[in-house]
Write a protein that holds these residues in place. Structure first.
Motif, PDB file in Angstrom:
ATOM      1  N   ALA A 169      12.842  -9.333   7.274  1.00 50.27           N
ATOM      2  CA  ALA A 169      11.608  -8.994   7.973  1.00 50.27           C
ATOM      3  C   ALA A 169      10.741  -8.243   6.977  1.00 50.27           C
ATOM      4  CB  ALA A 169      11.904  -8.126   9.180  1.00 50.27           C
ATOM      5  N   MET A 170       9.720  -8.919   6.472  1.00 49.00           N
ATOM      6  CA  MET A 170       8.919  -8.313   5.406  1.00 49.00           C
ATOM      7  C   MET A 170       7.720  -7.612   5.991  1.00 49.00           C
ATOM      8  SD  MET A 170       7.020 -10.267   2.333  1.00 49.00           S
ATOM      9  CE  MET A 170       5.926  -9.400   1.232  1.00 49.00           C
ATOM     10  N   GLY A 171       7.578  -6.368   5.688  1.00 52.22           N
ATOM     11  CA  GLY A 171       6.399  -5.665   6.129  1.00 52.22           C
ATOM     12  C   GLY A 171       6.657  -4.889   7.402  1.00 52.22           C
TER      13      GLY A 171
ATOM     14  N   LEU B 104      16.783 -18.924   3.481  1.00 57.05           N
ATOM     15  CA  LEU B 104      16.296 -17.585   3.760  1.00 57.05           C
ATOM     16  C   LEU B 104      14.935 -17.702   4.427  1.00 57.05           C
ATOM     17  CD1 LEU B 104      16.241 -14.503   3.233  1.00 57.05           C
ATOM     18  CD2 LEU B 104      15.227 -15.010   1.057  1.00 57.05           C
ATOM     19  N   MET B 105      14.754 -17.020   5.540  1.00 58.34           N
ATOM     20  CA  MET B 105      13.437 -17.008   6.147  1.00 58.34           C
ATOM     21  C   MET B 105      12.847 -15.627   5.937  1.00 58.34           C
ATOM     22  SD  MET B 105      12.189 -18.216   9.849  1.00 58.34           S
ATOM     23  CE  MET B 105      12.912 -17.005  10.883  1.00 58.34           C
ATOM     24  N   ILE B 106      11.778 -15.557   5.170  1.00 63.61           N
ATOM     25  CA  ILE B 106      11.121 -14.270   4.967  1.00 63.61           C
ATOM     26  C   ILE B 106       9.967 -14.243   5.958  1.00 63.61           C
ATOM     27  CG2 ILE B 106       9.998 -12.762   3.340  1.00 63.61           C
ATOM     28  CD1 ILE B 106      11.189 -14.257   1.103  1.00 63.61           C
ATOM     29  N   VAL B 107      10.116 -13.473   7.032  1.00 57.07           N
ATOM     30  CA  VAL B 107       9.040 -13.409   8.010  1.00 57.07           C
ATOM     31  C   VAL B 107       8.006 -12.444   7.465  1.00 57.07           C
ATOM     32  CG1 VAL B 107       8.443 -12.963  10.381  1.00 57.07           C
ATOM     33  CG2 VAL B 107      10.712 -13.752   9.823  1.00 57.07           C
ATOM     34  N   ALA B 108       6.939 -12.985   6.931  1.00 51.59           N
ATOM     35  CA  ALA B 108       5.953 -12.147   6.257  1.00 51.59           C
ATOM     36  C   ALA B 108       4.715 -12.078   7.099  1.00 51.59           C
ATOM     37  CB  ALA B 108       5.625 -12.735   4.893  1.00 51.59           C
ATOM     38  N   GLY B 109       4.539 -11.000   7.806  1.00 54.49           N
ATOM     39  CA  GLY B 109       3.316 -10.856   8.565  1.00 54.49           C
ATOM     40  C   GLY B 109       3.578 -10.592  10.021  1.00 54.49           C
ATOM     41  N   ARG B 110       2.487 -10.384  10.760  1.00 52.34           N
ATOM     42  CA  ARG B 110       2.616 -10.003  12.151  1.00 52.34           C
ATOM     43  C   ARG B 110       2.896 -11.240  13.002  1.00 52.34           C
ATOM     44  NH1 ARG B 110      -2.872  -8.641  10.097  1.00 52.34           N
ATOM     45  NH2 ARG B 110      -4.257 -10.226  10.923  1.00 52.34           N
ATOM     46  N   VAL B 111       3.864 -11.109  13.907  1.00 49.97           N
ATOM     47  CA  VAL B 111       4.241 -12.230  14.768  1.00 49.97           C
ATOM     48  C   VAL B 111       3.600 -12.000  16.117  1.00 49.97           C
ATOM     49  CG1 VAL B 111       6.166 -13.440  15.796  1.00 49.97           C
ATOM     50  CG2 VAL B 111       6.409 -12.435  13.571  1.00 49.97           C
ATOM     51  N   SER B 112       2.695 -12.876  16.505  1.00 50.39           N
ATOM     52  CA  SER B 112       2.062 -12.669  17.798  1.00 50.39           C
ATOM     53  C   SER B 112       2.899 -13.328  18.880  1.00 50.39           C
ATOM     54  CB  SER B 112       0.657 -13.253  17.808  1.00 50.39           C
ATOM     55  OG  SER B 112       0.741 -14.654  17.821  1.00 50.39           O
TER      56      SER B 112
ATOM     57  N   VAL C 202       4.587  -9.020  18.787  1.00 52.05           N
ATOM     58  CA  VAL C 202       6.000  -8.758  19.067  1.00 52.05           C
ATOM     59  C   VAL C 202       6.409  -7.529  18.266  1.00 52.05           C
ATOM     60  CG1 VAL C 202       8.299  -9.689  18.800  1.00 52.05           C
ATOM     61  CG2 VAL C 202       6.456 -11.174  19.472  1.00 52.05           C
ATOM     62  N   GLN C 203       6.973  -6.541  18.936  1.00 47.69           N
ATOM     63  CA  GLN C 203       7.248  -5.274  18.252  1.00 47.69           C
ATOM     64  C   GLN C 203       8.542  -5.386  17.444  1.00 47.69           C
ATOM     65  OE1 GLN C 203       5.010  -2.570  18.545  1.00 47.69           O
ATOM     66  NE2 GLN C 203       3.855  -4.343  19.239  1.00 47.69           N
ATOM     67  N   GLY C 204       8.482  -6.121  16.388  1.00 47.20           N
ATOM     68  CA  GLY C 204       9.675  -6.285  15.570  1.00 47.20           C
ATOM     69  C   GLY C 204      10.270  -7.666  15.789  1.00 47.20           C
ATOM     70  N   VAL C 205      10.451  -8.439  14.711  1.00 42.52           N
ATOM     71  CA  VAL C 205      10.968  -9.790  14.920  1.00 42.52           C
ATOM     72  C   VAL C 205      12.428  -9.782  15.298  1.00 42.52           C
ATOM     73  CG1 VAL C 205       9.349 -10.911  13.426  1.00 42.52           C
ATOM     74  CG2 VAL C 205      11.464 -10.145  12.488  1.00 42.52           C
ATOM     75  N   ASP C 206      13.087  -8.594  15.260  1.00 43.78           N
ATOM     76  CA  ASP C 206      14.470  -8.623  15.720  1.00 43.78           C
ATOM     77  C   ASP C 206      14.564  -8.829  17.212  1.00 43.78           C
ATOM     78  OD1 ASP C 206      14.930  -5.082  15.054  1.00 43.78           O
ATOM     79  OD2 ASP C 206      13.438  -6.190  16.202  1.00 43.78           O
TER      80      ASP C 206
ATOM     81  N   ALA D 222       0.582 -13.549   7.632  1.00 41.57           N
ATOM     82  CA  ALA D 222      -0.648 -12.772   7.432  1.00 41.57           C
ATOM     83  C   ALA D 222      -0.624 -12.151   6.049  1.00 41.57           C
ATOM     84  CB  ALA D 222      -0.783 -11.733   8.518  1.00 41.57           C
ATOM     85  N   CYS D 223      -1.143 -10.939   5.931  1.00 39.30           N
ATOM     86  CA  CYS D 223      -1.315 -10.304   4.625  1.00 39.30           C
ATOM     87  C   CYS D 223      -0.050 -10.285   3.767  1.00 39.30           C
ATOM     88  CB  CYS D 223      -1.812  -8.876   4.783  1.00 39.30           C
ATOM     89  SG  CYS D 223      -2.340  -8.470   6.439  1.00 39.30           S
ATOM     90  N   CYS D 224       1.097 -10.064   4.398  1.00 43.52           N
ATOM     91  CA  CYS D 224       2.326 -10.045   3.601  1.00 43.52           C
ATOM     92  C   CYS D 224       2.575 -11.389   2.935  1.00 43.52           C
ATOM     93  CB  CYS D 224       3.528  -9.686   4.472  1.00 43.52           C
ATOM     94  SG  CYS D 224       3.588  -7.953   4.887  1.00 43.52           S
ATOM     95  N   ALA D 225       2.038 -12.447   3.544  1.00 43.14           N
ATOM     96  CA  ALA D 225       2.242 -13.768   2.946  1.00 43.14           C
ATOM     97  C   ALA D 225       1.596 -13.836   1.581  1.00 43.14           C
ATOM     98  CB  ALA D 225       1.643 -14.838   3.839  1.00 43.14           C
ATOM     99  N   ILE D 226       0.475 -13.150   1.412  1.00 43.07           N
ATOM    100  CA  ILE D 226      -0.198 -13.198   0.118  1.00 43.07           C
ATOM    101  C   ILE D 226       0.653 -12.503  -0.922  1.00 43.07           C
ATOM    102  CG2 ILE D 226      -2.369 -12.795  -1.031  1.00 43.07           C
ATOM    103  CD1 ILE D 226      -2.710 -14.428   1.395  1.00 43.07           C
TER     104      ILE D 226
END
Lengths: 445, 185, 208
Positions: free
Chosen positions: B100-102, B70-78, B117-121, B36-40
């Motif tokens: 975990a970006m953002g 490296l996986m930069i999880v940028a944005g909200r994970v539904s 998901v409340q936090g990708v961890d 999402a937005c963090c991806a931009i």
């Protein structure tokens, strides 16, 4: 020890188990397929893919290189924003709504605020300076959104240079945003009643310089792509969707304008004072990806024109208010940089604590409870970079929205993907989706 | 058959660790997981000349997770995307790191509801949490640089197993957040 | 609506005694003349569709917008007339709203129509009961409503009869429940801070 496996016999070695994938029944399989002459493969261009503009899943049924069927899977970014807003007050709705279509946050905010103002009945009371600022910010946002669309579209088709140029120009716009609103993206700047705060000193100069710089920089991208034979071969005749297709699918924006129809809400159903600006509606008549690309490039120039006119107007309206006069609705933000960071300006604090009881009450009620909006339904539509963005809001008379629904242009525009790509080649679906310019945050909300 | 299987022990291991750390951090290839937005903002880090990530070795954003570190999880994970996230993480080969970006990736952000998901961890193990909504590109570069330091000092082999054990023990004995003293106490 | 410790429920009465009860009136039917282009639309519709008064339950003009409340069975006929005769070629989407207090008419589907040739906008609203949430599909009239109807089904449980593929679109395919209904919880977990825990937004104290 070898175990006999018809597909992949293996043997143990010092390095571990080694499999040899040999004939098996591959030969007979190939012969079978060759006999029926029908080779349909289902390919999943899954949600994580570099070319699908966000989390879009495309399920393609291919026959060789030709696409026979394509279906879109969406919902991978569904955030429940619309339901979340029902638990916040009307002003806080802006901060949620801004993150729907994250490439054009100010457009989302403006659509929401226009609908709320319609429900409140204060559409004519919004001060002119606020409307002009809204127009200017929306046009700047249009430029930054088109830059991402052009850059990523070009990148997906293999052109990497335009991506760097586009993001460089986007930085110019984002710096202006940061100076005015404090944030580069997702600013929550437009509030019901006006805008949050006025432009800081030096904003006019920075905007004028930015416009001059962008005019010069847009030529870089234009020389790279317009008339480039590789680009034209990849985009001309691709993604064809004519006017009948657009109207039945409810498609608006550059896709509709590429069919030749000059439908731009800024001209036909103006809002925020758009009728007072000189600009042209850009159309193309080729109905293909190249036409949409040209439309986006030309809309950049039109936006620059509008921004210049806005800055002229703003300089004339220099000390006008930027929030509606009704203190029961106007957000009481008069922020200033103090010793301990950004906070309410000392003037404002002196007023609410010392001078005026009403101001204190209004401030208190507005930030705790929020204002009340009379019951009813309203729909306000604006022209976002992707098409008609409409906010359909239902109020039950309280301090919280009862139901907020956004009619997102990308949601409708994506439905055109099968119409544009079936019968074409796999490589062209990337171009077609790029020309629709979907933003999945808006599609899934 | 990577480095991990052929490690020596003792002081040679320390030298190998230093060398491996240095080489791994300087060519950290991110996997595109922009949601999402963090991806931009992540794209701005990769492509805008002001925040060039190429100078830190990470310019090639590999689309295929099998080639990425490296996986930069940028944005909200539904909730619909979470299994996809886990699958992409599993497809990456070790050594791999996650940023975990953002705010949405770190903790669910402002969307505390049924769909996110409340936090990708909850789904993948995270090395660096980066707050912000969205974080500025400079903040993402800072996170990547902190990750570089972390990678530089990472241990291999038996030392690594020991560190993991110690970290786990510390986490199990740690005081839960709501029992700590906040600023008001 | 959410329930909290504090809060004025339903009215602006902050005394805590809830003695003040105010009824929220939704806009009632409007009288002719409607104003603007609405009269023209209503006249053309009556002329083209003689069973107008049968199908239309209520005509509401509110905040400069025309809303036609239509019976669910007549929706497709009215839609064809609106598209072909009155030239409302584009449908901007279907939107669901859930009013749990209006027993018998809980689920509303709102259709936003746009006429490019005449530059007009109107709104159609269809109400169905929770116990029988069926509305005929308008996918044959405006193809773009395909996904919108799927979303209304996914979020509210409104079943569109005749839809070519009515499945969940935004939620995962095996999700139970329809999230945007008022009786579906927001979900959300309490947030831990140092020394305190904040409840999720649906459980905090609220003002109505």
């Amino acid at each position: 020890m070898t175990t006999f496996d018809p597909y992949a016999p293996s043997r143990e070695t010092t390095e571990g188990k080694v499999f040899s994938v040999t004939g098996g029944d591959w030969d007979s399989l190939v012969q079978e397929i060759g006999a029926t002459k029908e080779e349909r493969v289902v390919v999943n261009m899954g949600p994580q893919h570099p070319s699908t503009h966000g989390v879009l899943r495309l399920v393609l049924e291919l026959e060789g290189e030709t696409i026979t069927e394509v279906r879109c899977g969406i919902g991978y970014l569904h955030t429940g924003i619309e339901k979340n807003i029902e638990f916040r007050n009307w002003t806080q709705g802006t901060t949620f709504v801004t993150r729907m279509d994250y490439l054009s946050p100010l457009h989302n905010e403006t659509a929401y605020c226009l609908a709320v103002e319609k429900l409140l009945g204060i559409t004519n009371d919004v001060p002119e300076r606020a409307s002009v600022i809204r127009v200017m910010m929306m046009e700047l946002n249009r430029i930054s959104s088109h830059m991402v669309a052009l850059g990523t579209g070009a990148l997906e088709l293999g052109a990497m240079g335009p991506m760097f140029f586009a993001f460089r120009d986007r930085e110019t716009v984002l710096e202006i945003f940061e100076m005015i609103t404090g944030l580069r993206m997702n600013m929550a700047y437009v509030r019901p009643g006006g805008v949050q705060q006025d432009l800081p000193d030096g904003a006019y100069t920075k905007i004028r310089e930015g416009v001059k710089l962008m005019r010069k920089n847009f030529k870089d991208n234009a020389t790279l792509l317009i008339g480039n034979s590789i680009w034209m071969k990849r985009t001309q005749g691709i993604g064809y969707l004519d006017l009948a297709g657009c109207t039945t699918l409810g498609i608006t924006g550059p896709v509709l304008r590429s069919t030749g129809m000059p439908w731009d809400l800024r001209k036909v159903q103006p809002y925020c004072g758009y009728e007072n600006y000189n600009f042209d509606v850009v159309t193309a008549d080729t109905c293909d990806v190249y036409g949409r690309f040209l439309i986006r490039m030309n809309e950049l120039e039109q936006s620059l024109r509008i921004i210049e006119q806005c800055v002229d107007k703003l300089e004339k309206l220099h000390s006008a208010p930027v929030m509606v006069a009704d203190k029961k609705i106007a957000w009481p933000a008069q922020l200033a940089l103090g010793g301990d960071g950004l906070g309410n300006s000392l003037d404002h604090i002196r007023q609410i604590m010392g001078t005026s009881m009403e101001s204190l009450i209004h401030h208190f009620k507005l930030v705790t409870e929020g204002f009340r909006v009379p019951a009813g339904q309203a729909y306000a539509a604006i022209e976002s970079p992707r098409g008609e963005l409409g906010a359909s809001i239902v109020s039950d008379g309280g301090t919280r929205p009862y139901r907020v629904h956004f009619r997102e242009p990308s949601f409708n525009n994506l439905q055109a993907t099968p119409a544009m790509s079936e019968g074409g080649m796999v490589a062209d679906i990337v171009a077609a989706v790029a020309s629709i310019d979907p933003v999945m945050g808006g599609v899934d909300r | 058959m990577g480095l991990e299987e052929k490690i020596p022990s003792g002081f040679v291991l320390t030298t190998v660790e230093k060398l491996a750390g240095y080489m791994r951090k300087n060519s950290l290839w991110p996997a595109t997981f922009g949601l999402a937005c963090c991806a931009i903002e992540m794209m701005a880090v990769g492509s805008a000349a002001k925040y060039d990530i190429a100078r830190f070795g990470g310019e090639v954003f590999r689309a295929s997770p099998r080639q990425a570190d490296l996986m930069i999880v940028a944005g909200r994970v539904s909730n619909k995307m979470a299994p996809v996230l886990r699958q992409i993480y599993d497809q990456m080969s070790a050594p791999k790191w996650v940023i975990a970006m953002g705010a949405c990736a770190s903790s669910g952000g402002m969307f505390n509801n049924y769909a996110i998901v409340q936090g990708v961890d909850h789904v993948v193990p995270v090395d660096i949490y980066l707050p912000g909504c969205p974080p500025r590109p400079e903040m993402l570069l800072d996170a990547i640089l902190k990750l570089h330091e972390q990678i530089n000092n990472e241990k291999i082999g038996p030392n690594r197993a020991q560190i993991i054990k110690e970290v786990e023990l510390a986490a199990m004995n740690a005081k839960p957040t709501h029992q700590m003293n906040g600023l008001l106490a | 609506m959410s329930d909290g410790m504090f809060g004025a429920k339903g009215t602006g009465d902050t005394s805590g005694y809830s003695g003040l009860v105010a009824k929220v009136a939704t806009a009632g039917s409007s009288e002719r003349p409607y104003g603007g282009y609405f009269d023209e639309v209503a006249d053309n519709l009556e002329r083209a569709y003689p069973e107008f008064s049968d199908a239309i339950e209520r005509v509401v003009i509110d905040r400069g917008e025309l809303t036609l409340h239509i019976k669910a069975e007549k929706l497709v006929e009215v839609a064809f007339v609106l598209r072909d005769v009155l030239k409302f070629e584009m449908c901007m989407g279907v939107n669901g709203v859930h009013y749990p207090e209006q027993t018998g008419r809980e689920l509303h589907a709102v259709y936003l129509l746009l006429s490019m040739t005449k530059n007009q906008r109107i709104r159609l609203e269809v109400s169905v009961a929770d116990s029988h949430p069926h509305i005929p599909t308008v996918v044959e009239v405006w193809a773009g409503n395909n996904w919108h109807e799927r979303e209304a089904f996914d979020m509210f449980g409104i079943i569109f009869d005749g839809h070519p593929g009515l499945t969940r679109i935004l939620m995962p395919d095996d999700w139970k429940g329809h999230p945007q209904r008022k009786d579906y919880a927001l979900g959300g977990i309490p947030v831990e801070y140092k020394g305190a825990t904040t409840p999720p937004p649906s459980e905090r104290r609220s003002y109505k």
